[in-house]
Design a protein around this motif. Structure first.
Motif, PDB file in Angstrom:
ATOM      1  N   ILE A  43      17.059  25.614 -14.633  1.00 28.05           N
ATOM      2  CA  ILE A  43      17.600  24.301 -14.993  1.00 28.05           C
ATOM      3  C   ILE A  43      17.114  23.892 -16.376  1.00 28.05           C
ATOM      4  N   THR A  44      15.858  24.186 -16.703  1.00 28.16           N
ATOM      5  CA  THR A  44      15.341  23.898 -18.035  1.00 28.16           C
ATOM      6  C   THR A  44      16.119  24.667 -19.095  1.00 28.16           C
ATOM      7  N   TYR A  45      16.400  25.927 -18.825  1.00 21.99           N
ATOM      8  CA  TYR A  45      17.175  26.738 -19.764  1.00 21.99           C
ATOM      9  C   TYR A  45      18.575  26.157 -19.963  1.00 21.99           C
ATOM     10  N   VAL A  46      19.204  25.723 -18.880  1.00 24.10           N
ATOM     11  CA  VAL A  46      20.549  25.152 -18.971  1.00 24.10           C
ATOM     12  C   VAL A  46      20.519  23.837 -19.745  1.00 24.10           C
ATOM     13  N   VAL A  47      19.506  23.016 -19.507  1.00 26.86           N
ATOM     14  CA  VAL A  47      19.393  21.748 -20.241  1.00 26.86           C
ATOM     15  C   VAL A  47      19.209  22.006 -21.730  1.00 26.86           C
ATOM     16  N   ILE A  48      18.398  22.989 -22.087  1.00 23.76           N
ATOM     17  CA  ILE A  48      18.206  23.330 -23.501  1.00 23.76           C
ATOM     18  C   ILE A  48      19.518  23.821 -24.107  1.00 23.76           C
ATOM     19  N   SER A  49      20.290  24.595 -23.363  1.00 24.71           N
ATOM     20  CA  SER A  49      21.585  25.068 -23.859  1.00 24.71           C
ATOM     21  C   SER A  49      22.564  23.919 -24.052  1.00 24.71           C
ATOM     22  N   SER A  74      33.249  31.610 -24.191  1.00 23.27           N
ATOM     23  CA  SER A  74      32.399  32.672 -23.649  1.00 23.27           C
ATOM     24  C   SER A  74      30.935  32.286 -23.754  1.00 23.27           C
ATOM     25  N   TRP A  75      30.534  31.699 -24.887  1.00 21.66           N
ATOM     26  CA  TRP A  75      29.142  31.274 -25.042  1.00 21.66           C
ATOM     27  C   TRP A  75      28.777  30.204 -24.025  1.00 21.66           C
ATOM     28  N   ILE A  76      29.680  29.235 -23.826  1.00 23.90           N
ATOM     29  CA  ILE A  76      29.413  28.170 -22.861  1.00 23.90           C
ATOM     30  C   ILE A  76      29.238  28.754 -21.464  1.00 23.90           C
ATOM     31  N   PHE A  77      30.103  29.691 -21.103  1.00 27.18           N
ATOM     32  CA  PHE A  77      29.969  30.310 -19.788  1.00 27.18           C
ATOM     33  C   PHE A  77      28.674  31.104 -19.684  1.00 27.18           C
ATOM     34  N   ASN A  78      28.362  31.896 -20.718  1.00 25.99           N
ATOM     35  CA  ASN A  78      27.168  32.752 -20.668  1.00 25.99           C
ATOM     36  C   ASN A  78      25.874  31.970 -20.807  1.00 25.99           C
ATOM     37  N   ALA A  79      25.889  30.867 -21.549  1.00 28.44           N
ATOM     38  CA  ALA A  79      24.660  30.117 -21.793  1.00 28.44           C
ATOM     39  C   ALA A  79      24.425  29.014 -20.775  1.00 28.44           C
ATOM     40  N   ILE A  80      25.498  28.538 -20.135  1.00 25.85           N
ATOM     41  CA  ILE A  80      25.331  27.415 -19.215  1.00 25.85           C
ATOM     42  C   ILE A  80      25.721  27.797 -17.788  1.00 25.85           C
ATOM     43  N   PRO A  83      23.701  31.294 -16.126  1.00 24.69           N
ATOM     44  CA  PRO A  83      22.304  31.082 -15.719  1.00 24.69           C
ATOM     45  C   PRO A  83      22.147  30.057 -14.597  1.00 24.69           C
ATOM     46  N   LEU A  84      22.999  29.039 -14.617  1.00 25.46           N
ATOM     47  CA  LEU A  84      22.913  28.037 -13.564  1.00 25.46           C
ATOM     48  C   LEU A  84      23.245  28.655 -12.206  1.00 25.46           C
ATOM     49  N   PHE A  90      19.190  32.799  -6.865  1.00 29.36           N
ATOM     50  CA  PHE A  90      17.791  33.178  -6.654  1.00 29.36           C
ATOM     51  C   PHE A  90      17.067  32.165  -5.782  1.00 29.36           C
ATOM     52  N   PHE A  91      17.314  30.884  -6.040  1.00 28.84           N
ATOM     53  CA  PHE A  91      16.697  29.825  -5.251  1.00 28.84           C
ATOM     54  C   PHE A  91      17.091  29.959  -3.777  1.00 28.84           C
ATOM     55  N   LEU A  92      18.374  30.132  -3.513  1.00 23.88           N
ATOM     56  CA  LEU A  92      18.843  30.221  -2.129  1.00 23.88           C
ATOM     57  C   LEU A  92      18.310  31.470  -1.418  1.00 23.88           C
ATOM     58  N   VAL A  93      18.248  32.582  -2.140  1.00 16.21           N
ATOM     59  CA  VAL A  93      17.728  33.815  -1.519  1.00 16.21           C
ATOM     60  C   VAL A  93      16.248  33.663  -1.182  1.00 16.21           C
TER      61      VAL A  93
END
Length: 113
Positions: A43-49, A74-80, A83-84, A90-93
């Motif tokens: 979430i921190t990475y997404v907020v920074i993006s 493409s950048w918006i999809f790959n950066a936001i 990762p989200l 990962f959280f759910l697993v």
């Protein structure tokens, strides 16, 4: 010659053979804690993006102009987006592992009584 069977004091008679309940409990706790840490990191990475994207909008470029460019999409999809979704998966697993191990330990405790 006699075969002597020695009692090993480190092994209890009631303890499970293939696992140690204390170790499984520790793994369940660590999986739960790591899941929250990983989610917070993503979430921190997404907020920074998003803040980086917002800084681009301040420079006079509108959002509609950015969305018309395929490389920006493409950048918006790959950066936001990516990762989200990855962070949520990962959280759910890890939460599933934590809950699953706790359920198995609870079943084991209840079956011993």
């Amino acid at each position: 010659m006699e075969n002597k069977v020695e009692n090993n004091p480190a092994v209890e008679d009631d303890s499970p053979v293939y696992y140690n309940t204390n170790h499984l409990s520790l793994i369940a706790i660590l999986a739960g804690v790591f899941s929250w840490i990983i989610l917070a990191g993503y979430i921190t990475y997404v907020v920074i993006s998003v803040l980086f994207l917002q800084s681009q909008l301040v420079n006079g470029v509108t959002l509609s102009q950015i969305l018309q460019d395929p490389s920006a999409q493409s950048w918006i999809f790959n950066a936001i987006g990516s990762p989200l979704m990855l962070g949520i998966v990962f959280f759910l697993v890890l939460q599933g592992v934590s809950i699953g191990l706790n359920v198995l330990l609870e079943i084991d405790v209840n079956s011993q009584n």
